[in-house]
Design an enzyme around this catalytic site. Structure first.
Site, PDB file in Angstrom:
ATOM      1  N   HIS A  74       0.841  -1.204   0.000  1.00 49.92           N
ATOM      2  CA  HIS A  74       0.000   0.000   0.000  1.00 49.92           C
ATOM      3  C   HIS A  74       0.879   1.258   0.000  1.00 49.92           C
ATOM      4  O   HIS A  74       0.605   2.223  -0.708  1.00 49.92           O
ATOM      5  CB  HIS A  74      -0.879   0.055   1.259  1.00 49.92           C
ATOM      6  CG  HIS A  74      -1.932  -1.011   1.343  1.00 49.92           C
ATOM      7  ND1 HIS A  74      -2.046  -1.860   2.415  1.00 49.92           N
ATOM      8  CD2 HIS A  74      -2.935  -1.344   0.486  1.00 49.92           C
ATOM      9  CE1 HIS A  74      -3.063  -2.672   2.222  1.00 49.92           C
ATOM     10  NE2 HIS A  74      -3.626  -2.386   1.068  1.00 49.92           N
ATOM     11  N   LYS A 110     -15.546  -7.451   3.702  1.00 47.68           N
ATOM     12  CA  LYS A 110     -14.958  -8.560   4.455  1.00 47.68           C
ATOM     13  C   LYS A 110     -14.989  -8.186   5.940  1.00 47.68           C
ATOM     14  O   LYS A 110     -15.005  -7.001   6.266  1.00 47.68           O
ATOM     15  CB  LYS A 110     -13.501  -8.767   4.041  1.00 47.68           C
ATOM     16  CG  LYS A 110     -13.251  -8.524   2.580  1.00 47.68           C
ATOM     17  CD  LYS A 110     -11.800  -8.103   2.322  1.00 47.68           C
ATOM     18  CE  LYS A 110     -11.643  -7.418   0.991  1.00 47.68           C
ATOM     19  NZ  LYS A 110     -10.354  -6.792   0.776  1.00 47.68           N
ATOM     20  N   ARG A 136      -1.737  -5.416  -8.453  1.00 49.06           N
ATOM     21  CA  ARG A 136      -0.613  -6.328  -8.220  1.00 49.06           C
ATOM     22  C   ARG A 136      -0.527  -7.263  -9.421  1.00 49.06           C
ATOM     23  O   ARG A 136       0.031  -6.913 -10.437  1.00 49.06           O
ATOM     24  CB  ARG A 136      -0.833  -7.103  -6.912  1.00 49.06           C
ATOM     25  CG  ARG A 136      -0.725  -6.227  -5.676  1.00 49.06           C
ATOM     26  CD  ARG A 136      -1.283  -6.897  -4.462  1.00 49.06           C
ATOM     27  NE  ARG A 136      -2.701  -7.183  -4.637  1.00 49.06           N
ATOM     28  CZ  ARG A 136      -3.495  -7.697  -3.732  1.00 49.06           C
ATOM     29  NH1 ARG A 136      -3.012  -8.025  -2.561  1.00 49.06           N
ATOM     30  NH2 ARG A 136      -4.770  -7.900  -3.977  1.00 49.06           N
ATOM     31  N   SER A 139      -2.876  -7.910   2.630  1.00 50.61           N
ATOM     32  CA  SER A 139      -3.146  -7.806   4.066  1.00 50.61           C
ATOM     33  C   SER A 139      -3.552  -9.176   4.613  1.00 50.61           C
ATOM     34  O   SER A 139      -3.211  -9.524   5.740  1.00 50.61           O
ATOM     35  CB  SER A 139      -4.274  -6.804   4.323  1.00 50.61           C
ATOM     36  OG  SER A 139      -3.902  -5.525   3.891  1.00 50.61           O
TER      37      SER A 139
HETATM   38  O1  PNS Z   1      -8.919  -2.738   0.062  1.00 51.69           O
HETATM   39  P1  PNS Z   1     -10.152  -3.215  -0.629  1.00 51.69           P
HETATM   40  O2  PNS Z   1     -10.961  -4.084   0.304  1.00 51.69           O
HETATM   41  O3  PNS Z   1      -9.883  -3.861  -1.944  1.00 51.69           O
HETATM   42  O4  PNS Z   1     -11.018  -1.881  -0.923  1.00 51.69           O
HETATM   43  C1  PNS Z   1     -12.305  -1.938  -1.507  1.00 51.69           C
HETATM   44  C2  PNS Z   1     -13.063  -0.622  -1.221  1.00 51.69           C
HETATM   45  C3  PNS Z   1     -13.203  -0.446   0.262  1.00 51.69           C
HETATM   46  C4  PNS Z   1     -12.284   0.513  -1.826  1.00 51.69           C
HETATM   47  C5  PNS Z   1     -14.456  -0.684  -1.896  1.00 51.69           C
HETATM   48  O5  PNS Z   1     -15.074  -1.894  -1.585  1.00 51.69           O
HETATM   49  C6  PNS Z   1     -15.356   0.495  -1.477  1.00 51.69           C
HETATM   50  O6  PNS Z   1     -15.023   1.651  -1.620  1.00 51.69           O
HETATM   51  N1  PNS Z   1     -16.520   0.184  -0.942  1.00 51.69           N
HETATM   52  C7  PNS Z   1     -17.479   1.192  -0.534  1.00 51.69           C
HETATM   53  C8  PNS Z   1     -18.822   1.003  -1.258  1.00 51.69           C
HETATM   54  C9  PNS Z   1     -18.728   1.428  -2.708  1.00 51.69           C
HETATM   55  O7  PNS Z   1     -18.538   2.580  -3.031  1.00 51.69           O
HETATM   56  N2  PNS Z   1     -18.836   0.468  -3.623  1.00 51.69           N
HETATM   57  C10 PNS Z   1     -18.708   0.799  -5.050  1.00 51.69           C
HETATM   58  C11 PNS Z   1     -19.933   0.523  -5.805  1.00 51.69           C
HETATM   59  S1  PNS Z   1     -19.870  -1.147  -6.310  1.00 51.69           S
END
Ligand code: PNS
Length: 167
Positions: A17, A41, A92, A130
């Site tokens: 990150h 999650k 990645r 992570s």
């Molecule tokens: O580190 P991650 O878990 O890959 O991050 C995913 C994240 C948190 C960026 C994403 O799931 C998110 O922003 N969720 C909030 C809800 C949202 O805006 N979803 C998009 C519409 S599908």
């Protein structure tokens, strides 16, 4: 002033990150790390703990000009509220692509003003996640190569095994 948001679960933040963050920092006037409050999650650390760990990692790495916020709800709403023009995501391996493609196009449908920008991590972090770090820490392995010391310490505290009572 071009502001970008770097969102994620950061459960916990890793050197992968931080590598993406440094690359993004060079491209925008301001970079804001956005820690999601309610990840899909189940998270090991609470949103507040994850935010504090990101701040501690930034301090440890000598990165001073990056703000950290938490958000609940839609990412595009958070981006709009903070005046961001872009959302940065790290890539990645190719395995990230399907999800990121879907995520970026959905976000574009929700708000076409906010652009998604993908940055490739350094090769040495292309396997790092992570989840892997948590698994190593859970079984008492050394995570020092993968996360800053403050994060390694927080992981050790989370997974501290209760001492067996003397008989
Ligand atoms: O580190 P991650 O878990 O890959 O991050 C995913 C994240 C948190 C960026 C994403 O799931 C998110 O922003 N969720 C909030 C809800 C949202 O805006 N979803 C998009 C519409 S599908």
């Amino acid at each position: 002033m071009r502001i970008a948001l770097y969102p994620g679960s950061f459960d916990p933040i890793t050197y992968g990150h931080l590598d993406v963050l440094r690359r993004a920092r060079r491209l925008f006037d301001e970079l804001i790390v956005a820690v999601v409050e309610n990840p899909r999650k189940t998270s090991l650390f609470s949103a507040e703990e994850r935010k504090k760990l990101v701040q501690a990692a930034l301090r440890e790495e000598g990165i001073r000009d990056v703000r950290v916020v938490t958000y609940a709800g839609l990412l595009v709403d958070c981006a709009k509220e903070l005046g961001a023009v872009a959302v940065v995501r790290g890539l990645r391996a190719t395995s990230d692509f399907d999800y990121e493609f879907q995520f970026a196009l959905t976000n574009r449908d929700l708000d076409s003003d906010i652009e998604s920008v993908f940055l490739m991590t350094a090769g040495q972090y292309s396997f790092l996640s992570s989840s892997l770090v948590k698994e190593i820490a859970r079984y008492g392995g050394d995570v020092g190569k993968f996360v800053p010391a403050c994060v390694a310490k927080a992981l050790a505290a989370k997974f501290k095994r209760p001492k067996k009572e003397a008989r």
